[in-house]
Enzyme design. Structure first.
Site, mmCIF file in Angstrom:
data_model
loop_
_atom_site.group_PDB
_atom_site.id
_atom_site.type_symbol
_atom_site.label_atom_id
_atom_site.label_comp_id
_atom_site.label_asym_id
_atom_site.label_seq_id
_atom_site.Cartn_x
_atom_site.Cartn_y
_atom_site.Cartn_z
ATOM 1 N N ILE A 88 36.609 31.445 40.279
ATOM 2 C CA ILE A 88 37.525 31.019 41.400
ATOM 3 C C ILE A 88 37.687 29.611 41.566
ATOM 4 O O ILE A 88 38.965 29.171 41.643
ATOM 5 C CB ILE A 88 37.002 31.860 42.725
ATOM 6 C CG1 ILE A 88 36.882 33.216 42.381
ATOM 7 C CG2 ILE A 88 38.236 31.641 43.969
ATOM 8 C CD1 ILE A 88 38.286 34.040 42.269
ATOM 9 N N TYR B 291 22.609 38.541 47.973
ATOM 10 C CA TYR B 291 23.754 37.879 47.822
ATOM 11 C C TYR B 291 24.959 38.139 48.927
ATOM 12 O O TYR B 291 25.629 37.134 49.617
ATOM 13 C CB TYR B 291 24.603 38.375 46.458
ATOM 14 C CG TYR B 291 25.936 37.814 46.004
ATOM 15 C CD1 TYR B 291 26.108 36.498 45.783
ATOM 16 C CD2 TYR B 291 27.068 38.556 46.474
ATOM 17 C CE1 TYR B 291 27.408 35.840 45.725
ATOM 18 C CE2 TYR B 291 28.237 38.094 46.148
ATOM 19 C CZ TYR B 291 28.612 36.900 45.918
ATOM 20 O OH TYR B 291 29.848 36.120 45.745
ATOM 21 N N LYS C 216 26.611 35.442 51.651
ATOM 22 C CA LYS C 216 27.843 35.224 51.699
ATOM 23 C C LYS C 216 28.680 35.486 53.149
ATOM 24 O O LYS C 216 29.493 34.660 53.637
ATOM 25 C CB LYS C 216 28.942 35.955 50.788
ATOM 26 C CG LYS C 216 28.666 35.790 49.449
ATOM 27 C CD LYS C 216 29.072 34.084 48.893
ATOM 28 C CE LYS C 216 30.582 33.916 48.910
ATOM 29 N NZ LYS C 216 30.755 32.558 48.342
#
Length: 316
Positions: A32, A181, A185
């Site tokens: 990204i 994870y 985030k």
């Protein structure tokens, strides 16, 4: 009776000029981050790729230059997981202002064992959240010097189903990679919203915005050799998934809009239009658990202690 002019509809393929502005994209050498950097470079801005790997950053810059005529891209050696190195990295920027930083660099582990940064922090929490929290501290003077600085934090759809455990932020007791994870985030996104509240409280001109790419797959991503290669066979096999998700080039669209759109406001969340998974960028409602101020306050206090930073992050 005349009415005020309306800004033209946002077009991901016709971005506004950002000539004279400077943007830093952490992890801008891949995924990204690479596509955000490529798209931002097409606006005429100077785009700095924050990456710890000079070879990969060089490949990314060469790829961008081959696709964007006159692209102004630079590399900053930046290791988000090494907290002690961040101040000197920012000093090497040698800028008098920074118009936006995209907090994108990250680590996603699929399997045990639990790993730690050199500072002893759980790797995903330490890199994805804590490193960017600390980096913001050192970038604060440069962002404040810009006419309208922005901090754009790149979250994840995975954060929607997670909740932070303030007593186990680093998954010392309950380590499951995918869950850890998602929580890292979520910590990033909670930080982004809390940062904007604090910026507003001190009257800062800097905005903090959160964006996420939705579902972004390598197999649906156009090739950018040597940065990324997708074979024709991989693309064909991924076509059914393309009904629900997209490539990382499109996943960068909400991030780029959060950086550039003059109508974007602090504290907003931007993501893909179709079920939050694919499509052009739109503003989304902020889920309640991401905006929980009690949790955000606890996370902020813990992050300040773990990163050894000023609780105001340099914004006054």
């Amino acid at each position: 009776m005349s009415s005020s002019p309306r800004s033209r509809p946002w077009d991901v393929h016709r971005l506004p000029s950002a000539e004279g502005r400077v943007f830093l994209v952490t992890g801008g050498n891949a995924g990204i981050g690479y596509f955000a950097a490529e798209q931002l470079a097409a606006t005429g801005a100077v785009v700095v790729l924050g990456s710890r790997d000079a070879t990969r950053a060089g490949a990314a810059m060469a790829s961008i230059r081959s696709r964007v005529s006159g692209a102004r891209v630079q590399h900053l050696r930046l290791d988000i997981a090494d907290l002690a190195s961040l101040k000197s990295a920012v000093d090497r920027l040698d800028l008098d202002r920074l118009d936006a930083v995209v907090h994108n660099a990250g680590v996603a582990l699929d399997a045990p064992p639990r790993r730690a940064t050199g500072d002893g922090h759980e790797l995903m929490f330490g890199t994805n959240h804590l490193g960017h929290f600390a980096l913001t501290r050192w970038l604060a003077p440069l962002l404040s010097a810009a006419p309208a600085g922005r901090v754009v934090t790149v979250g994840s759809f995975a954060a929607r189903s997670e909740r932070l455990d303030l007593d186990d932020l680093q998954s010392a007791r309950d380590y499951r990679p995918k869950r850890t994870y998602g929580r890292s985030k979520l910590a990033q996104m909670s930080f982004g919203f809390e940062l904007d509240r604090r910026l507003r409280a001190v009257g800062s001109t800097v905005l903090s915005v959160v964006a996420h790419p939705g579902g972004a797959l390598d197999s649906l991503t156009p090739s950018r050799p040597p940065v990324h290669r997708t074979t024709p066979g991989e693309r064909v096999r991924a076509l059914p998934a393309g009904l629900l998700v997209q490539g990382k080039d499109a996943g960068a669209w909400p991030v780029v809009r959060a950086v550039l759109d003059p109508d974007v406001r602090g504290g907003q969340l931007w993501g893909p239009r179709v079920f939050g998974l694919r499509g052009t960028p739109r503003r989304e409602p902020v889920p309640a658990h991401m905006a929980d101020q009690a949790v955000a306050t606890g996370l902020w206090a813990a992050s300040t202690e773990l990163a050894g930073t000023d609780p105001h992050l340099g914004f006054r």
